[in-house]
Write a protein that holds these residues in place. Structure first.
Motif, PDB file in Angstrom:
ATOM      1  N   PHE A  82      -8.869  25.161  33.656  1.00 25.14           N
ATOM      2  CA  PHE A  82      -8.663  26.496  34.216  1.00 25.14           C
ATOM      3  C   PHE A  82      -7.429  26.467  35.109  1.00 25.14           C
ATOM      4  N   THR A  83      -6.607  27.501  35.022  1.00 27.62           N
ATOM      5  CA  THR A  83      -5.486  27.620  35.954  1.00 27.62           C
ATOM      6  C   THR A  83      -5.759  28.798  36.877  1.00 27.62           C
ATOM      7  N   HIS A  84      -5.808  28.503  38.165  1.00 24.93           N
ATOM      8  CA  HIS A  84      -6.104  29.506  39.192  1.00 24.93           C
ATOM      9  C   HIS A  84      -4.926  30.474  39.315  1.00 24.93           C
ATOM     10  N   ASP A  85      -5.208  31.692  39.777  1.00 28.69           N
ATOM     11  CA  ASP A  85      -4.137  32.679  40.011  1.00 28.69           C
ATOM     12  C   ASP A  85      -3.033  32.108  40.904  1.00 28.69           C
ATOM     13  N   ASN A  86      -3.436  31.210  41.841  1.00 25.35           N
ATOM     14  CA  ASN A  86      -2.448  30.665  42.786  1.00 25.35           C
ATOM     15  C   ASN A  86      -1.673  29.473  42.225  1.00 25.35           C
ATOM     16  N   GLY A  87      -1.929  29.156  40.935  1.00 26.94           N
ATOM     17  CA  GLY A  87      -1.160  28.088  40.297  1.00 26.94           C
ATOM     18  C   GLY A  87      -1.840  26.728  40.265  1.00 26.94           C
ATOM     19  N   MET A  88      -2.964  26.572  41.005  1.00 24.98           N
ATOM     20  CA  MET A  88      -3.665  25.278  40.956  1.00 24.98           C
ATOM     21  C   MET A  88      -4.200  25.041  39.542  1.00 24.98           C
ATOM     22  N   ARG A  89      -4.057  23.786  39.082  1.00 27.39           N
ATOM     23  CA  ARG A  89      -4.627  23.422  37.780  1.00 27.39           C
ATOM     24  C   ARG A  89      -5.945  22.701  38.019  1.00 27.39           C
ATOM     25  N   ILE A  90      -7.001  23.179  37.381  1.00 32.34           N
ATOM     26  CA  ILE A  90      -8.349  22.645  37.610  1.00 32.34           C
ATOM     27  C   ILE A  90      -8.911  22.154  36.284  1.00 32.34           C
ATOM     28  N   SER A  91      -9.405  20.932  36.285  1.00 33.80           N
ATOM     29  CA  SER A  91     -10.080  20.472  35.058  1.00 33.80           C
ATOM     30  C   SER A  91     -11.335  19.697  35.424  1.00 33.80           C
ATOM     31  N   ASN A  92     -12.279  19.732  34.499  1.00 30.56           N
ATOM     32  CA  ASN A  92     -13.532  18.989  34.666  1.00 30.56           C
ATOM     33  C   ASN A  92     -13.555  17.895  33.612  1.00 30.56           C
ATOM     34  N   LYS A  93     -13.711  16.660  34.084  1.00 30.10           N
ATOM     35  CA  LYS A  93     -13.693  15.527  33.143  1.00 30.10           C
ATOM     36  C   LYS A  93     -14.940  14.671  33.308  1.00 30.10           C
ATOM     37  N   LEU A  98     -23.758   6.992  23.979  1.00 27.73           N
ATOM     38  CA  LEU A  98     -22.608   6.672  24.805  1.00 27.73           C
ATOM     39  C   LEU A  98     -22.062   7.898  25.532  1.00 27.73           C
ATOM     40  N   GLN A  99     -21.895   8.981  24.777  1.00 26.45           N
ATOM     41  CA  GLN A  99     -21.236  10.157  25.346  1.00 26.45           C
ATOM     42  C   GLN A  99     -22.112  10.914  26.341  1.00 26.45           C
ATOM     43  N   HIS A 100     -23.401  10.531  26.440  1.00 23.36           N
ATOM     44  CA  HIS A 100     -24.289  11.217  27.381  1.00 23.36           C
ATOM     45  C   HIS A 100     -24.480  10.414  28.662  1.00 23.36           C
ATOM     46  N   LEU A 101     -23.996   9.169  28.660  1.00 28.32           N
ATOM     47  CA  LEU A 101     -24.252   8.304  29.817  1.00 28.32           C
ATOM     48  C   LEU A 101     -23.119   8.430  30.841  1.00 28.32           C
ATOM     49  N   VAL A 102     -22.651   9.647  30.981  1.00 31.62           N
ATOM     50  CA  VAL A 102     -21.585   9.915  31.946  1.00 31.62           C
ATOM     51  C   VAL A 102     -22.008  11.098  32.791  1.00 31.62           C
ATOM     52  N   THR A 103     -21.441  11.178  33.977  1.00 23.50           N
ATOM     53  CA  THR A 103     -21.553  12.390  34.772  1.00 23.50           C
ATOM     54  C   THR A 103     -20.188  13.078  34.649  1.00 23.50           C
ATOM     55  N   ASN A 104     -19.834  13.936  35.579  1.00 21.91           N
ATOM     56  CA  ASN A 104     -18.522  14.569  35.479  1.00 21.91           C
ATOM     57  C   ASN A 104     -17.950  14.779  36.865  1.00 21.91           C
ATOM     58  N   LYS A 105     -16.655  15.003  36.936  1.00 17.43           N
ATOM     59  CA  LYS A 105     -16.080  15.402  38.211  1.00 17.43           C
ATOM     60  C   LYS A 105     -14.904  16.331  37.987  1.00 17.43           C
ATOM     61  N   TRP A 106     -14.547  17.042  39.059  1.00 19.58           N
ATOM     62  CA  TRP A 106     -13.495  18.052  38.991  1.00 19.58           C
ATOM     63  C   TRP A 106     -12.186  17.489  39.529  1.00 19.58           C
ATOM     64  N   TYR A 107     -11.104  17.731  38.799  1.00 19.01           N
ATOM     65  CA  TYR A 107      -9.753  17.326  39.204  1.00 19.01           C
ATOM     66  C   TYR A 107      -8.960  18.599  39.500  1.00 19.01           C
ATOM     67  N   ILE A 108      -8.430  18.681  40.712  1.00 20.97           N
ATOM     68  CA  ILE A 108      -7.685  19.883  41.109  1.00 20.97           C
ATOM     69  C   ILE A 108      -6.276  19.477  41.523  1.00 20.97           C
ATOM     70  N   TYR A 109      -5.273  20.032  40.843  1.00 19.90           N
ATOM     71  CA  TYR A 109      -3.878  19.682  41.111  1.00 19.90           C
ATOM     72  C   TYR A 109      -3.173  20.884  41.771  1.00 19.90           C
ATOM     73  N   GLY A 110      -2.712  20.680  43.010  1.00 25.14           N
ATOM     74  CA  GLY A 110      -2.077  21.772  43.732  1.00 25.14           C
ATOM     75  C   GLY A 110      -0.685  21.416  44.213  1.00 25.14           C
ATOM     76  N   GLU A 111      -0.057  22.395  44.871  1.00 19.57           N
ATOM     77  CA  GLU A 111       1.292  22.189  45.459  1.00 19.57           C
ATOM     78  C   GLU A 111       1.310  22.733  46.879  1.00 19.57           C
ATOM     79  N   GLY A 112       0.207  22.503  47.607  1.00 14.21           N
ATOM     80  CA  GLY A 112       0.137  22.971  48.984  1.00 14.21           C
ATOM     81  C   GLY A 112      -0.666  24.242  49.159  1.00 14.21           C
ATOM     82  N   GLN A 113      -1.408  24.671  48.123  1.00 10.82           N
ATOM     83  CA  GLN A 113      -2.181  25.914  48.223  1.00 10.82           C
ATOM     84  C   GLN A 113      -3.261  25.802  49.303  1.00 10.82           C
ATOM     85  N   ILE A 114      -3.436  26.898  50.074  1.00 10.54           N
ATOM     86  CA  ILE A 114      -4.541  26.973  51.029  1.00 10.54           C
ATOM     87  C   ILE A 114      -5.303  28.260  50.768  1.00 10.54           C
ATOM     88  N   ARG A 115      -6.563  28.263  51.164  1.00 13.26           N
ATOM     89  CA  ARG A 115      -7.389  29.444  50.883  1.00 13.26           C
ATOM     90  C   ARG A 115      -7.611  30.255  52.152  1.00 13.26           C
TER      91      ARG A 115
END
Length: 398
Positions: free
Chosen positions: A81-92, A381-398
């Motif tokens: 997902f790409t946020h309106d503010n430009g942050m790139r968000i992915s779940n892996k 194999l593919q079920h023995l994982v959990t997940n986490k969120w990766y968020i890539y920003g350039e100084g965005q604040i909320r």
């Protein structure tokens, strides 16, 4: 142990393990004979699971080879997902960390479950049963050899030689961080684990599987599916325990008698509900509680129903949430059955004996879950994982 091993390292260890299992085949079988000699033989199903013969070693080797050839389950992108503010968000997908496996009498689990946990980037704690101690220790020594020869710490695979009291103490106050526990075995083991564990537990549940022979069934198919489900291996959770026969089958009594004759030829004890007992002369069940039981033995209960909804209702009331099969030539009816039966695996015109990670193309399984969280059915194999969120920003604040 927190650093994720590269996929190349993980695969190299698995391939080395396959080679070592082949090299040590005779030694492993000889050590397993000692375990078998020490076993008191009270439980036929347990003894079957304990045995390591050539076919079992072949299965172990195939399982680690298949795991090595599969895609890395860690780091798979599930959502972007790409946020309106430009942050790139992915779940892996991400490794759990440390997984503890508690199991009984099956040395092949030391290979298969250990391999699945390791390939998915996890440290494994193996808590096997005392009856297979020597076989398990031999296999773990091979794991350590495979790890060391690839320059990897042996801490990734650890064997816990604990008795019941030590296991309880470890579950209640682990001496190291554990992220997930998977108990593989009977109801008592599962109950014990759930009661004492302080971290998430995936329940590898009991079977108590049903076959429903519908009015539009091909009775030849029904016969071979029932015989296979009940007699090909009594010691597994995907074996068949209950049969429901639709009384709308023309001459259903003839089919019931033929089926019972065939089952008795395989030395299966047959019990029936009132209608079956009357039509075939087999002993009637004493009460309905037996419908809840998983037998793991040469024993079966056959009952009658008068409709598809009645079969669905009965299966949903009594089955263990594992596997159920409808035998019918009516595909619409089969679909309705499959959508409405509350089990991890629902079948049309096939044996429940296929509920298995290897048979479903997963390259083996850690367990077969009858829970609905975190994964249901064979856990590959593919079920023995959990997940986490990766968020890539350039100084965005909320």
């Amino acid at each position: 142990m927190s650093t994720l091993l590269s996929i190349e390292k993980r695969n190299a260890v698995l391939n080395t393990m396959a080679t070592l299992l082949e090299q040590e085949r005779e030694a492993l079988k000889a050590i397993n004979q000692q375990d078998l000699a020490n076993y008191n033989g009270e439980d036929l199903a347990m003894e079957k699971r304990l045995l390591v013969d050539d076919a079992k070693v072949d299965g172990m080797i195939l399982s680690v080879q298949q795991l090595a050839s599969q895609e890395d389950p860690v780091g798979q992108v599930r959502y972007e997902f790409t946020h309106d503010n430009g942050m790139r968000i992915s779940n892996k997908t991400a490794a759990f960390g440390t997984i503890m496996i508690i199991y009984e009498s099956r040395p092949d689990v030391t290979v298969e479950a250990g391999g699945i946990a390791f390939k998915s980037g996890n440290k494994i704690l193996l808590k096997g049963g005392k009856e297979s101690l020597l076989s398990n220790q031999k296999i773990v020594s091979l794991w350590h050899q495979a790890l060391e020869s690839n320059g990897v710490s042996t801490e990734w695979v650890e064997y816990l030689n604990y008795d019941r009291a030590q296991t309880q103490a470890f579950l209640e106050k682990p001496t190291q961080r554990i992220d997930l526990i998977v108990p593989r075995g009977g109801e008592k083991l599962i109950e014990f684990t759930k009661k004492h564990a302080t971290c998430p537990v995936i329940v590898s549940g009991r079977g108590n599987n049903f076959v429903y022979v519908n009015a539009d069934a091909d009775l030849g198919k029904a016969m071979s599916i029932i015989i296979n489900g009940k007699t090909s291996n009594i010691s597994v959770c995907n074996a068949l325990d209950k049969v429901l026969i639709d009384v709308n089958i023309p001459n259903w009594e003839v089919f019931a008698n033929e089926l019972i004759t065939k089952l008795k030829g395989f030395k299966v004890t047959v019990l029936g509900d009132e209608a079956i007992a009357k039509a075939t002369g087999v002993p009637a069940i004493e009460n309905d509680l037996i419908w809840y039981e998983e037998f793991l033995d040469y024993k079966i209960v056959i009952g009658t129903v008068n409709s598809n909804p009645a079969a669905i209702e009965m299966i949903n009331k009594y089955c263990g949430g594992h596997s159920a099969s409808i035998i019918t030539e009516n595909t619409g009816l089969a679909q309705e059955f499959m959508e409405n039966v509350d089990a991890s695996s629902v079948y049309h015109n096939a044996s429940t004996r296929f509920t298995d990670g290897g048979q479903f193309g997963l390259g083996g399984e850690l367990a077969i879950s009858t829970d609905k969280l975190h994964q249901r059915g064979p856990i590959g194999l593919q079920h023995l994982v959990t997940n986490k969120w990766y968020i890539y920003g350039e100084g965005q604040i909320r």
